[in-house]
Motif scaffolding. Structure first.
Motif, PDB file in Angstrom:
ATOM      1  N   ARG A   3       0.840  -1.139   0.022  1.00  0.00           N
ATOM      2  CA  ARG A   3       0.123  -0.021  -0.156  1.00  0.00           C
ATOM      3  C   ARG A   3       0.834   1.208   0.023  1.00  0.00           C
ATOM      4  NH1 ARG A   3       0.031   1.465   5.496  1.00  0.00           N
ATOM      5  NH2 ARG A   3       0.855   0.154   6.732  1.00  0.00           N
ATOM      6  N   ASP A   5      -0.950   4.571   0.178  1.00  0.00           N
ATOM      7  CA  ASP A   5      -1.369   5.811   0.725  1.00  0.00           C
ATOM      8  C   ASP A   5      -2.215   5.606   2.000  1.00  0.00           C
ATOM      9  OD1 ASP A   5      -3.241   4.517  -0.935  1.00  0.00           O
ATOM     10  OD2 ASP A   5      -4.768   6.337  -0.712  1.00  0.00           O
ATOM     11  N   ALA A   6      -2.475   6.543   2.735  1.00  0.00           N
ATOM     12  CA  ALA A   6      -3.216   6.332   3.966  1.00  0.00           C
ATOM     13  C   ALA A   6      -3.828   7.789   4.334  1.00  0.00           C
ATOM     14  CB  ALA A   6      -2.590   6.056   5.307  1.00  0.00           C
ATOM     15  N   ASP A   7      -5.124   7.695   5.062  1.00  0.00           N
ATOM     16  CA  ASP A   7      -5.798   9.045   5.392  1.00  0.00           C
ATOM     17  C   ASP A   7      -6.348   9.022   6.858  1.00  0.00           C
ATOM     18  OD1 ASP A   7      -7.956   7.257   5.122  1.00  0.00           O
ATOM     19  OD2 ASP A   7      -8.819   8.469   3.667  1.00  0.00           O
ATOM     20  N   THR A   8      -5.946   8.151   7.722  1.00  0.00           N
ATOM     21  CA  THR A   8      -6.178   8.269   9.267  1.00  0.00           C
ATOM     22  C   THR A   8      -4.832   8.230   9.949  1.00  0.00           C
ATOM     23  OG1 THR A   8      -6.164   5.722   9.871  1.00  0.00           O
ATOM     24  CG2 THR A   8      -8.227   6.839   8.917  1.00  0.00           C
ATOM     25  N   ASP A  11      -3.182   4.664  10.278  1.00  0.00           N
ATOM     26  CA  ASP A  11      -2.785   4.139   8.813  1.00  0.00           C
ATOM     27  C   ASP A  11      -1.612   4.932   8.432  1.00  0.00           C
ATOM     28  OD1 ASP A  11      -4.835   2.135   9.319  1.00  0.00           O
ATOM     29  OD2 ASP A  11      -6.223   3.283   7.942  1.00  0.00           O
ATOM     30  N   ARG A  12      -1.500   6.263   8.629  1.00  0.00           N
ATOM     31  CA  ARG A  12      -0.495   7.251   7.991  1.00  0.00           C
ATOM     32  C   ARG A  12       0.750   6.656   8.702  1.00  0.00           C
ATOM     33  NH1 ARG A  12      -4.313  11.354   8.207  1.00  0.00           N
ATOM     34  NH2 ARG A  12      -3.322  11.985  10.017  1.00  0.00           N
ATOM     35  N   LEU A  15       1.759   3.367   7.539  1.00  0.00           N
ATOM     36  CA  LEU A  15       2.509   3.487   6.348  1.00  0.00           C
ATOM     37  C   LEU A  15       3.878   4.122   6.538  1.00  0.00           C
ATOM     38  CD1 LEU A  15       1.963   3.450   3.155  1.00  0.00           C
ATOM     39  CD2 LEU A  15       0.989   5.732   3.268  1.00  0.00           C
ATOM     40  N   ARG A 137      -4.761  12.891   3.393  1.00  0.00           N
ATOM     41  CA  ARG A 137      -4.290  11.680   2.831  1.00  0.00           C
ATOM     42  C   ARG A 137      -2.755  11.934   2.543  1.00  0.00           C
ATOM     43  NH1 ARG A 137      -6.215   7.327   0.479  1.00  0.00           N
ATOM     44  NH2 ARG A 137      -8.457   8.057   0.840  1.00  0.00           N
TER      45      ARG A 137
END
Length: 143
Positions: A3, A5-8, A11-12, A15, A137
Motif C-alpha cells: 500500500r 497511501d493512507a488517510d487516518t 494508518d499514515r 504506512l 491523505r
C-alpha cells in the motif's frame, strides 16, 4: 510494501513506518512522502501569475535518506518545525540552506530512530508544520 497511501492517523503512521523499514531493507537511496494537495495548493498551481516555485504552489514533501530527514519550509513553517523538534530531543537540525533565489529554507535533520518513531514524526510534521488536518491523505511516492 503493498500500500502506498493512507488517510487516518494510525494508518499514515503505519504506512510511514513501513516505508522506512522497506527503505532500510532495500538499502534504497531515499524515500519521499507527500500529502494530498489542499484546495488552495491546487488553485495556486493553476494560477498563471504565480512563479512556479512560489510557496503557495509548493506541495510539502519529506524525504529520508539513511538517518537524514530532508524537507523545505517557509519561515513560519521553520519556526513551527523548531517548536516541534523540542519534543524530539534525539533529532537535531544539521543544516539550513536558504538560497537567495528560493522562497524558503531546506532543512536537514539527523534522526536516529526506529521506523515507528520516524513514522510518528513525519505525521506530526505534516500536521504541526504544514497545517494538514487530522484526515489528510498522504502517499509514499518513492522508495
Amino acid at each position: 510494501m503493498t500500500r502506498f497511501d493512507a488517510d487516518t492517523p494510525t494508518d499514515r503512521r503505519d504506512l510511514f513506518a513501513d516505508a522506512v523499514a522497506a527503505h532500510r531493507e532495500r538499502d534504497s537511496p531515499f524515500i519521499t512522502i507527500e500529502p494530498e494537495p489542499t484546495p488552495a495548493e491546487k488553485a495556486a498551481a493553476d494560477d498563471p501569475d504565480l512563479p512556479e516555485d512560489a510557496p503557495e504552489q509548493t506541495i510539502p514533501w519529506i524525504q529520508l535518506a539513511d538517518e537524514t530527514v530532508n524537507l523545505d519550509c517557509t519561515d513560519a513553517e521553520l519556526d513551527r518545525l523548531k517548536d516541534l523538534l523540542e519534543e524530539y530531543p534525539d533529532f537535531r537540525i544539521d543544516e539550513l540552506t536558504s538560497p537567495e533565489d528560493a522562497h524558503g529554507t531546506n532543512v536537514r535533520i539527523t534522526a536516529r530512530a526506529d521506523p515507528d518513531r520516524l513514522g510518528a514524526f513525519f505525521d506530526r510534521v505534516f500536521q504541526s508544520v504544514y497545517g494538514r488536518d487530522d484526515g489528510y491523505r498522504a502517499w509514499v511516492v518513492e522508495i
